[in-house]
Design a protein around this motif. Structure first.
Motif, PDB file in Angstrom:
ATOM      1  N   THR A 863       0.806  -1.206   0.000  1.00 24.59           N
ATOM      2  CA  THR A 863       0.000   0.000   0.000  1.00 24.59           C
ATOM      3  C   THR A 863       0.841   1.257   0.000  1.00 24.59           C
ATOM      4  N   ARG A 864       1.988   1.216   0.657  1.00 20.12           N
ATOM      5  CA  ARG A 864       2.759   2.440   0.783  1.00 20.12           C
ATOM      6  C   ARG A 864       3.814   2.532  -0.313  1.00 20.12           C
ATOM      7  N   ARG A 933      -4.956   3.200  -4.382  1.00 20.09           N
ATOM      8  CA  ARG A 933      -5.286   4.234  -3.406  1.00 20.09           C
ATOM      9  C   ARG A 933      -6.405   5.139  -3.932  1.00 20.09           C
ATOM     10  N   TRP A 934      -6.212   5.576  -5.159  1.00 16.81           N
ATOM     11  CA  TRP A 934      -7.205   6.463  -5.770  1.00 16.81           C
ATOM     12  C   TRP A 934      -8.542   5.751  -5.874  1.00 16.81           C
ATOM     13  N   TYR A 935      -8.499   4.487  -6.284  1.00 16.45           N
ATOM     14  CA  TYR A 935      -9.709   3.712  -6.480  1.00 16.45           C
ATOM     15  C   TYR A 935     -10.449   3.550  -5.152  1.00 16.45           C
ATOM     16  N   LYS A 936      -9.667   3.258  -4.097  1.00 13.32           N
ATOM     17  CA  LYS A 936     -10.281   3.060  -2.786  1.00 13.32           C
ATOM     18  C   LYS A 936     -10.872   4.357  -2.276  1.00 13.32           C
ATOM     19  N   SER A 937     -10.185   5.481  -2.513  1.00 14.24           N
ATOM     20  CA  SER A 937     -10.667   6.749  -1.981  1.00 14.24           C
ATOM     21  C   SER A 937     -11.966   7.153  -2.675  1.00 14.24           C
ATOM     22  N   ARG A 938     -12.181   6.655  -3.882  1.00 10.29           N
ATOM     23  CA  ARG A 938     -13.404   7.013  -4.585  1.00 10.29           C
ATOM     24  C   ARG A 938     -14.606   6.238  -4.061  1.00 10.29           C
ATOM     25  N   GLN A 939     -14.329   5.085  -3.461  1.00  6.42           N
ATOM     26  CA  GLN A 939     -15.454   4.255  -3.018  1.00  6.42           C
ATOM     27  C   GLN A 939     -16.088   4.777  -1.745  1.00  6.42           C
TER      28      GLN A 939
END
Ligand code: ADP
Ligand code: MG
Length: 939
Positions: A863-864, A933-939
């Motif tokens: 993740t990082r 990260r971007w995908y998760k933040s959109r959910q």
């Protein structure tokens, strides 16, 4: 009937010990039942007879371990590759096509060398692993209580000598052969020796005929057998290889080297890879031939030879030669880290399965608490006493309210003190200004209490020797001793014998008909019963461990096994409440469990209120949470239990058999259970649990034998620490599997692409591939195996133990990365083939290596980003990457290595291009993380 005894008394001659009487045995071995041997005698005998050790002949022989290495299908395939490659060289030699300066059979020799090396490496690792596990098991090897120089001491089993006086009790695994001097209710399971599962009743007082078979020699005890019940005093007659077990030492169960689930899966994976690569080889050869047929209009055998060479490279490329070694090393390092945190692994699979634990069932006493009991309150029929004093120091004061009082003024209290020291198997020792307890801490606390009241164990015991006992067990939750009444006419008794019974207050009170009030015995009234139970509950609800005491005058010594009839019509003496403080570190450990999605449960033989108070204090339960008792549990059907087991965290007043039912029920609910246990009867539950955990300090030998892991410090927090290590090991293994197999897929695709794109020749030789798979993949993989725990390991839910290693995206990651890898290197290959026709193969080789370095750096975290990680938190990886890159450069520029590996020196420009292409790999993995990260933040 006694057969003649040879006059020279040399006890290492096997004597018919079972035919001899105790006195004769003691005389022959010149020992004394009361004072034992002296230290000097013992040392002399140790010289004479040698240590009490079995020579381990069992286990796989070195040859077997070595041969096992070559049963691996991947190695067999490599051998085949070596042979075919040799044949091709032969053909070349004959036709004279072999390029000048090229060493014939180089690949063959190199591959065979690798195969042998791999075999030897595997052999070294496995035999080391077996030795290490054996050594770990020795760490948990039993101590023996013996009498030396007239004192009870604990010694290592291997220092026992013939003539030693050994004390055995329930839970002990017997360390040497011996003749019983005395025994109480002694039952021993001798299945290790006779195969008979039923425990044998032992009897000291008999002597038997010469023909008596081993299983019937009830006056002897044998090494390796387990005491199920009772106690005994034994004179050692045989040690080491001279024991009955030693005689059959060849049949001893060896240190099993079990494959872990992961290792099994890797074997399966090997099969899949090998068959997969064979299919691919077939496709390339057939496809390539058809293609050449169409383009040239005829079958070209030169093309076939090229295709075969490509296939050989592909076969080598697909096999992860370095993987088994990395896995073994990771597991071994895991056991070492665990032992540093006081968790001793007895069975290797536990290292990785620990990470799957969803439920920890823990004992209370000693695991959640400190097991340093201090009595705080004593309630007799007439008075409530408060006890002051520190730790195990047997001096202190009794108070009534604020008033300090003398124990002698209260006859009922004094009788209770007698019960404390008489109904007791522990010992208080004073050494180097330290008071320590030998035996059960609960009983130790009672000796300390009596000491504070001015009652010493030794003199009392001399006046009132024990003549019979009904021992404690977790099922009975009580024990009784019968002693001579002594000349004081204790407890106002005119009878020659007294029985003292102590145990769970409810159970003792049920059996009482009278109560001692001062120096008088009165019938027990109902309101007194209620009041006593009230006092019991009150003490328990503040977390005290409470014991009830009673006595009974007796006219004669009751027979053995008559506890049910004798422990009746008792006279109540009082309650003793002791504090067993929770271990301070456990509260944090429980909180950590919660975060990690692990449920902590308490299973105890103690009172429900005590259990509840401590569980609440530690955060295992909330105020108002339900408690299930053994009695309630008993009545449940398995289905009913299944319905409750997920809601109840505290189980009180349980017996070991209930533990087994609880584990089974949890497992039916799909839980992955770690369960602690210390007693003999806990063994079935420990075996049933997914991770059986024994106590290193208080645990019986039998429970340790049955366990997967031993807590060296008995501490609950250690279980949590081991779980954390288990999770780290598992995620590191996943990490380097991702890393290694992704690269293999990339290599195979790249090699296969060359002939299909119509590029002439094989981009990578088998030797170069071996180099990559072993060195440039292997070193960074080893470094990834020691990657420190990610900060969130204990903040995510446990992984499913039944999940495949490729689950949670690992399989698709490998394929995706393999394809990216291939695209990058194929693109480079095409460019290089076009513009640098002399060096294109070396450029492909170098790009693959360098790209893997970038991959290694990026794969540290899922993740990082790499720049967000502390680069020095895994210095090994930095070293590995630097070293591997340096080695790769040596391969390119050292003439001798150039010849051997078939490389050409690259120009700076070429090297730059390789570096450029390979850094795309690193960039890709980092971009993936950003994308997720971007995908998760959109959910
Ligand atoms: P735990 O270890 O979970 O506290 P045990 O099985 O050791 O449970 O003990 C259960 C109960 O048996 C205790 O609560 C106590 O009442 C009683 N007990 C424990 N030790 C002794 C002993 N040495 N003698 C008599 N009774 C005991
Ligand atoms: Mg206990």
């Amino acid at each position: 009937m006694t057969p003649s005894i040879p006059s020279n008394s040399n006890p290492d001659q096997a004597r018919p010990w079972h035919t001899l009487e105790v006195e004769k045995t003691l005389e022959l071995l010149s020992s004394d039942a009361e004072s034992g041997l002296t230290t000097v005698e013992a040392q002399e005998r140790l010289q004479q007879y040698g240590p009490n050790e079995l020579q381990e002949t069992a286990g796989r022989s070195s040859w077997e371990i070595l041969l096992d290495q070559f049963k691996n299908i991947m190695l067999l395939m490599l051998i085949l590759v070596a042979l075919i490659s040799g044949i091709l060289d032969l053909v070349d030699l004959r036709s004279g096509k072999l390029a000048a300066g090229e060493i014939p059979f180089k690949d063959t020799i190199a591959i065979l060398l690798i195969v042998v090396l791999n075999g030897i490496l595997g052999y070294l690792q496995e035999s080391r692993a077996e030795k290490a596990l054996a050594a770990l098991k020795k760490l948990s090897s039993p101590k023996v209580r013996i009498i030396r120089d007239g004192r009870q001491v604990e010694v290592e089993g291997k220092t026992l000598v013939p003539g030693d006086i050994m004390l055995v009790e329930a839970g002990v695994q017997i360390s040497a052969d011996g003749r019983l001097i005395e025994e109480a209710n002694l039952q021993i399971r001798e299945s290790a020796l006779t195969g008979e599962a039923q425990a044998v009743n032992k009897q000291a007082s008999v002597h038997l005929s010469d023909e008596t078979s081993l299983g019937d020699r009830i006056n002897l005890v044998f090494q390796g057998t387990e005491v199920v019940q009772g106690r005994g005093k034994v004179i050692v007659t045989g040690t080491g290889m001279k024991t009955e077990l030693g005689k059959i030492a060849d049949m001893l169960q060896s240190v099993e080297s079990e494959d872990t689930p992961l290792q099994q899966r890797m074997t399966q994976l090997g099969n899949v890879l090998v068959s997969g690569s064979l299919v691919l080889v077939a496709i390339v050869i057939v496809g390539g031939m058809i293609q050449s047929r169409f383009s040239s209009g005829r079958w070209d055998w030169g093309v076939l030879q090229d295709l075969v060479e490509v296939s050989l490279s592909m076969a080598v490329a697909v096999v992860p030669e370095g993987l088994p070694a990395v896995i073994t090393v990771t597991l071994a390092l895991g056991t070492q880290r665990m032992v540093r945190r006081h968790a001793l692994i007895r069975k290797l699979p536990a290292v990785e399965t620990l990470g799957s634990v969803t439920t920890i069932c823990s004992d209370k006493t000693g695991t959640l608490t400190q097991n340093k009991m201090v009595v705080q309150r004593v309630e007799t029929g007439s008075q409530s006493f408060r006890v002051a004093g520190e730790g195990y120091i047997p001096t202190g004061e009794f108070y009534l309210g604020d008033q300090q009082v003398a124990v002698e003024q209260y006859p009922d209290l004094q009788t209770l003190m007698l019960g404390c020291v008489l109904c007791n198997d522990a010992m208080l020792q004073h050494e180097k200004d330290q008071w320590t307890i030998l035996g059960d801490p609960t009983e130790g606390a009672l000796i300390v209490l009596a000491g504070k009241g001015g009652v010493d164990k030794e003199p009392v015991l001399r006046q009132m020797p024990r003549v019979r006992e009904f021992p404690f067990s977790s099922e009975r939750k009580r024990m009784s001793v019968i002693c001579r009444a002594g000349d004081k006419g204790q407890a106002n008794s005119q009878s020659p014998y007294l029985m003292f019974t102590k145990g769970s207050p409810e159970l003792i009170l049920e059996r009482c008909t009278h109560i001692q009030m001062g120096d008088k015995k009165e019938p027990l009234r109902d309101e007194q019963r209620t009041q006593i139970l009230e006092q019991n509950n009150q003490m328990a609800s503040v977390g005290l461990r409470v014991l009830g005491f009673s006595y009974k005058p007796m006219d004669n010594v009751p027979p053995e096994g008559s506890e049910e009839t004798e422990e009746q019509k008792l006279v109540w003496l009082g309650l003793v409440g002791m504090l067993d403080a929770p271990r301070p570190e456990v509260r944090d450990a429980v909180a950590k469990c919660k975060q990690a999605g692990i449920r902590a449960m308490m299973i105890t033989g103690d009172h429900q209120l005590t259990a509840q108070a401590i569980a609440q204090d530690l955060g295992i339960a909330q105020v108002g949470d339900r408690v299930l008792t053994g009695q309630q549990l008993q009545k449940f059907s398995p289905e009913e239990l299944d319905q409750q087991v997920d809601d109840v965290n505290i189980y009180a007043r349980v017996a070991p058999e209930h533990k087994l039912r609880i584990v089974q029920s949890l497992q039916r609910r799909g839980r992955f259970v770690a369960m602690t246990g210390d007693g003999v009867n806990d063994a079935p539950a420990l075996k049933q649990a997914d991770i059986g955990i024994a106590m290193g300090i208080t645990g019986t030998d039998v429970s340790k034998e049955a366990s997967d892991m031993v807590l060296l410090d008995d501490n609950f927090a250690t279980i949590v620490a081991a779980t954390e290590e288990g999770r780290t090991v598992y995620s590191n293994i996943r990490r380097f599997i991702k890393y290694i197999l992704g690269s293999n897929i990339g290599e195979v695709l790249t090699i296969a692409a060359a002939p299909l794109l119509g590029l002439g020749g094989v981009p990578l030789s088998p030797l170069q591939i071996l180099w990559m798979n072993l060195v440039t993949d292997g070193l960074p993989a080893l470094a990834l195996a020691v990657e420190p725990a990610e900060p969130d390991v204990m903040r995510r839910p446990p992984m499913n133990p039944r999940e495949s290693i490729f689950a949670r995206g690992l399989g698709s990651y490998m394929i995706r990365i393999g394809i990216i890898f291939a695209i990058i290197s194929i693109a480079l290959m095409v460019v290089a083939y076009r513009y640098f026709p002399d060096d294109w193969k070396t450029m492909v080789f170098t790009t693959l290596c360098l790209a893997q370095m970038g991959h290694a750096l990026a794969v540290r975290s899922n993740t990082r980003l790499t720049i967000e990680l502390n680069p020095f938190s895994n210095p090994y990886l930095l070293w590995a990457v630097t070293l591997t890159t340096a080695l790769q450069l040596l391969l390119l520029y050292v003439p001798f290595l150039q010849d051997f590996f078939g490389t050409t020196p690259l120009t700076l420009q070429e090297l730059g291009i390789c570096l450029g292409f390979s850094s795309l790999m690193f960039v890709w993995v980092e971009l993936e993380k950003l994308f997720i990260r971007w995908y998760k933040s959109r959910q």
